[in-house]
Design a protein around this motif. Structure first.
Motif, PDB file in Angstrom:
ATOM      1  N   SER A 204      -4.152   4.587   3.852  1.00  0.00           N
ATOM      2  CA  SER A 204      -4.948   3.706   2.994  1.00  0.00           C
ATOM      3  C   SER A 204      -5.924   2.846   3.785  1.00  0.00           C
ATOM      4  CB  SER A 204      -4.040   2.791   2.168  1.00  0.00           C
ATOM      5  OG  SER A 204      -3.306   3.545   1.241  1.00  0.00           O
ATOM      6  N   LEU A 205      -5.554   2.493   5.009  1.00  0.00           N
ATOM      7  CA  LEU A 205      -6.406   1.638   5.839  1.00  0.00           C
ATOM      8  C   LEU A 205      -7.376   2.424   6.714  1.00  0.00           C
ATOM      9  CD1 LEU A 205      -3.786  -1.045   6.939  1.00  0.00           C
ATOM     10  CD2 LEU A 205      -5.652  -1.324   5.299  1.00  0.00           C
ATOM     11  N   ARG A 206      -7.382   3.751   6.601  1.00  0.00           N
ATOM     12  CA  ARG A 206      -8.198   4.575   7.497  1.00  0.00           C
ATOM     13  C   ARG A 206      -9.688   4.339   7.340  1.00  0.00           C
ATOM     14  NH1 ARG A 206      -6.620   9.663   4.023  1.00  0.00           N
ATOM     15  NH2 ARG A 206      -8.267   9.488   2.485  1.00  0.00           N
ATOM     16  N   SER A 207     -10.143   3.989   6.154  1.00  0.00           N
ATOM     17  CA  SER A 207     -11.582   3.856   5.908  1.00  0.00           C
ATOM     18  C   SER A 207     -12.092   2.423   6.021  1.00  0.00           C
ATOM     19  CB  SER A 207     -11.935   4.385   4.521  1.00  0.00           C
ATOM     20  OG  SER A 207     -11.565   5.734   4.417  1.00  0.00           O
ATOM     21  N   ASN A 208     -11.291   1.470   5.556  1.00  0.00           N
ATOM     22  CA  ASN A 208     -11.746   0.085   5.590  1.00  0.00           C
ATOM     23  C   ASN A 208     -10.565  -0.880   5.524  1.00  0.00           C
ATOM     24  OD1 ASN A 208     -11.149   0.836   2.982  1.00  0.00           O
ATOM     25  ND2 ASN A 208     -12.851  -0.241   2.038  1.00  0.00           N
ATOM     26  N   ASP A 209     -10.850  -2.123   5.866  1.00  0.00           N
ATOM     27  CA  ASP A 209      -9.843  -3.171   5.797  1.00  0.00           C
ATOM     28  C   ASP A 209      -9.590  -3.526   4.333  1.00  0.00           C
ATOM     29  OD1 ASP A 209     -10.156  -3.084   8.510  1.00  0.00           O
ATOM     30  OD2 ASP A 209     -11.046  -5.079   8.704  1.00  0.00           O
ATOM     31  N   LEU A 210      -8.347  -3.899   4.047  1.00  0.00           N
ATOM     32  CA  LEU A 210      -7.980  -4.250   2.671  1.00  0.00           C
ATOM     33  C   LEU A 210      -7.142  -5.521   2.660  1.00  0.00           C
ATOM     34  CD1 LEU A 210      -6.860  -0.727   1.370  1.00  0.00           C
ATOM     35  CD2 LEU A 210      -9.003  -1.912   0.821  1.00  0.00           C
ATOM     36  N   ARG A 211      -7.254  -6.262   1.577  1.00  0.00           N
ATOM     37  CA  ARG A 211      -6.376  -7.404   1.367  1.00  0.00           C
ATOM     38  C   ARG A 211      -5.051  -6.876   0.836  1.00  0.00           C
ATOM     39  NH1 ARG A 211     -11.083 -10.921  -0.582  1.00  0.00           N
ATOM     40  NH2 ARG A 211     -11.628 -11.946   1.384  1.00  0.00           N
ATOM     41  N   PHE A 212      -4.034  -7.728   0.863  1.00  0.00           N
ATOM     42  CA  PHE A 212      -2.679  -7.317   0.494  1.00  0.00           C
ATOM     43  C   PHE A 212      -2.655  -6.644  -0.874  1.00  0.00           C
ATOM     44  CE2 PHE A 212       1.501  -7.910  -1.354  1.00  0.00           C
ATOM     45  CZ  PHE A 212       2.343  -7.525  -0.330  1.00  0.00           C
ATOM     46  N   TYR A 213      -3.244  -7.286  -1.881  1.00  0.00           N
ATOM     47  CA  TYR A 213      -3.163  -6.734  -3.234  1.00  0.00           C
ATOM     48  C   TYR A 213      -4.017  -5.483  -3.391  1.00  0.00           C
ATOM     49  CZ  TYR A 213      -0.395 -10.749  -4.440  1.00  0.00           C
ATOM     50  OH  TYR A 213       0.615 -11.673  -4.475  1.00  0.00           O
ATOM     51  N   GLU A 214      -5.114  -5.390  -2.656  1.00  0.00           N
ATOM     52  CA  GLU A 214      -5.917  -4.164  -2.681  1.00  0.00           C
ATOM     53  C   GLU A 214      -5.106  -3.012  -2.085  1.00  0.00           C
ATOM     54  OE1 GLU A 214     -10.446  -5.846  -2.102  1.00  0.00           O
ATOM     55  OE2 GLU A 214      -9.167  -5.678  -0.333  1.00  0.00           O
ATOM     56  N   LEU A 215      -4.397  -3.316  -1.013  1.00  0.00           N
ATOM     57  CA  LEU A 215      -3.559  -2.304  -0.368  1.00  0.00           C
ATOM     58  C   LEU A 215      -2.426  -1.893  -1.298  1.00  0.00           C
ATOM     59  CD1 LEU A 215      -3.144  -0.685   2.203  1.00  0.00           C
ATOM     60  CD2 LEU A 215      -1.963  -2.637   3.177  1.00  0.00           C
ATOM     61  N   ARG A 216      -1.794  -2.867  -1.929  1.00  0.00           N
ATOM     62  CA  ARG A 216      -0.718  -2.560  -2.883  1.00  0.00           C
ATOM     63  C   ARG A 216      -1.227  -1.683  -4.022  1.00  0.00           C
ATOM     64  NH1 ARG A 216       0.796  -6.883  -6.955  1.00  0.00           N
ATOM     65  NH2 ARG A 216      -1.112  -5.960  -7.717  1.00  0.00           N
ATOM     66  N   ASP A 217      -2.402  -2.013  -4.546  1.00  0.00           N
ATOM     67  CA  ASP A 217      -2.961  -1.237  -5.653  1.00  0.00           C
ATOM     68  C   ASP A 217      -3.377   0.163  -5.223  1.00  0.00           C
ATOM     69  OD1 ASP A 217      -2.526  -3.423  -7.281  1.00  0.00           O
ATOM     70  OD2 ASP A 217      -4.631  -4.072  -7.288  1.00  0.00           O
ATOM     71  N   SER A 218      -3.706   0.344  -3.954  1.00  0.00           N
ATOM     72  CA  SER A 218      -4.137   1.666  -3.480  1.00  0.00           C
ATOM     73  C   SER A 218      -2.951   2.608  -3.262  1.00  0.00           C
ATOM     74  CB  SER A 218      -4.946   1.536  -2.179  1.00  0.00           C
ATOM     75  OG  SER A 218      -4.118   1.248  -1.076  1.00  0.00           O
TER      76      SER A 218
ATOM     77  N   GLN B 139      -6.527 -16.156   2.632  1.00  0.00           N
ATOM     78  CA  GLN B 139      -6.792 -14.753   2.327  1.00  0.00           C
ATOM     79  C   GLN B 139      -6.432 -13.938   3.556  1.00  0.00           C
ATOM     80  OE1 GLN B 139     -10.885 -14.576   1.068  1.00  0.00           O
ATOM     81  NE2 GLN B 139     -10.375 -15.251  -0.994  1.00  0.00           N
ATOM     82  N   VAL B 140      -5.573 -12.941   3.354  1.00  0.00           N
ATOM     83  CA  VAL B 140      -5.088 -12.111   4.452  1.00  0.00           C
ATOM     84  C   VAL B 140      -5.673 -10.718   4.295  1.00  0.00           C
ATOM     85  CG1 VAL B 140      -3.049 -11.215   5.643  1.00  0.00           C
ATOM     86  CG2 VAL B 140      -2.965 -13.458   4.535  1.00  0.00           C
ATOM     87  N   THR B 141      -6.269 -10.225   5.380  1.00  0.00           N
ATOM     88  CA  THR B 141      -6.851  -8.897   5.397  1.00  0.00           C
ATOM     89  C   THR B 141      -6.143  -8.075   6.450  1.00  0.00           C
ATOM     90  OG1 THR B 141      -8.978  -9.839   4.771  1.00  0.00           O
ATOM     91  CG2 THR B 141      -9.011  -7.614   5.644  1.00  0.00           C
ATOM     92  N   TYR B 142      -5.893  -6.803   6.127  1.00  0.00           N
ATOM     93  CA  TYR B 142      -5.227  -5.881   7.046  1.00  0.00           C
ATOM     94  C   TYR B 142      -6.186  -4.754   7.410  1.00  0.00           C
ATOM     95  CZ  TYR B 142      -0.984  -8.275   5.650  1.00  0.00           C
ATOM     96  OH  TYR B 142      -0.041  -9.241   5.410  1.00  0.00           O
ATOM     97  N   GLY B 143      -6.111  -4.322   8.656  1.00  0.00           N
ATOM     98  CA  GLY B 143      -6.924  -3.212   9.120  1.00  0.00           C
ATOM     99  C   GLY B 143      -6.228  -2.515  10.268  1.00  0.00           C
ATOM    100  N   LEU B 144      -6.698  -1.338  10.605  1.00  0.00           N
ATOM    101  CA  LEU B 144      -6.096  -0.587  11.702  1.00  0.00           C
ATOM    102  C   LEU B 144      -6.622  -1.079  13.045  1.00  0.00           C
ATOM    103  CD1 LEU B 144      -6.202   3.096  10.384  1.00  0.00           C
ATOM    104  CD2 LEU B 144      -4.290   1.481  10.340  1.00  0.00           C
ATOM    105  N   THR B 145      -5.731  -1.177  14.006  1.00  0.00           N
ATOM    106  CA  THR B 145      -6.131  -1.438  15.383  1.00  0.00           C
ATOM    107  C   THR B 145      -6.615  -0.112  15.976  1.00  0.00           C
ATOM    108  OG1 THR B 145      -3.940  -0.914  16.247  1.00  0.00           O
ATOM    109  CG2 THR B 145      -4.353  -3.232  15.629  1.00  0.00           C
ATOM    110  N   GLU B 146      -7.069  -0.137  17.208  1.00  0.00           N
ATOM    111  CA  GLU B 146      -7.470   1.112  17.857  1.00  0.00           C
ATOM    112  C   GLU B 146      -6.276   2.066  17.950  1.00  0.00           C
ATOM    113  OE1 GLU B 146      -9.117   2.631  22.177  1.00  0.00           O
ATOM    114  OE2 GLU B 146      -9.631   0.602  21.527  1.00  0.00           O
ATOM    115  N   PHE B 147      -5.104   1.524  18.273  1.00  0.00           N
ATOM    116  CA  PHE B 147      -3.881   2.325  18.327  1.00  0.00           C
ATOM    117  C   PHE B 147      -3.572   2.898  16.944  1.00  0.00           C
ATOM    118  CE2 PHE B 147       1.000   2.046  18.973  1.00  0.00           C
ATOM    119  CZ  PHE B 147       1.080   3.370  19.334  1.00  0.00           C
TER     120      PHE B 147
END
Length: 132
Positions: A43-57, A90-98
């Protein structure tokens, strides 16, 4: 080489022995391959998401399971957590390089599976015979 709670590395270099129960790489593999870990990374491969956006995805994940999964992936260094100092924060999650490195083959696997599947309920498509 020390055993037990110490990091046990394989005899062939600096790689960890993932078959050893105390290997820290084993925890990362467990988090990535958990029921929800794969879906969070995809879910995070394309863009950063907030918690609820991630939950909804990710349909079917509870807030509790998402929070636990994210906590493990953040601790493993796969996902970054950015808190904006607003009210409420507001908390945003995204992928690190790893996380991107790990997520790429998962995305490839996901894409291969979905490309080979027919319409829902019809089962897998007939695979062509391999030649050569």
């Amino acid at each position: 080489m020390k055993e037990g709670a110490q990091l046990r590395q394989a005899e062939t270099g600096n790689r960890y022995d993932v078959f050893h129960t105390d290997c820290p790489a084993r925890d990362v593999v467990d988090h990535v391959t958990s029921k929800w870990g794969v879906w969070v990374l995809i879910s995070l491969r394309s863009n950063d998401l907030r918690f609820y956006e991630l939950r909804d995805s990710i349909q079917g994940i509870s807030e509790k399971m998402l929070a636990q999964t994210l906590r493990g992936l953040v601790e493993d260094g796969l996902v970054r957590r950015e808190v904006e100092p607003t009210t409420p924060p507001q908390v945003t999650y995204g992928l690190t390089e790893f996380g991107q490195d790990i997520g790429e083959p998962l995305t490839d696997l996901f894409d291969r599976i979905t490309q080979r599947m027919s319409l829902p309920g019809a089962g897998p498509t007939e695979l062509p015979a391999r030649t050569g």
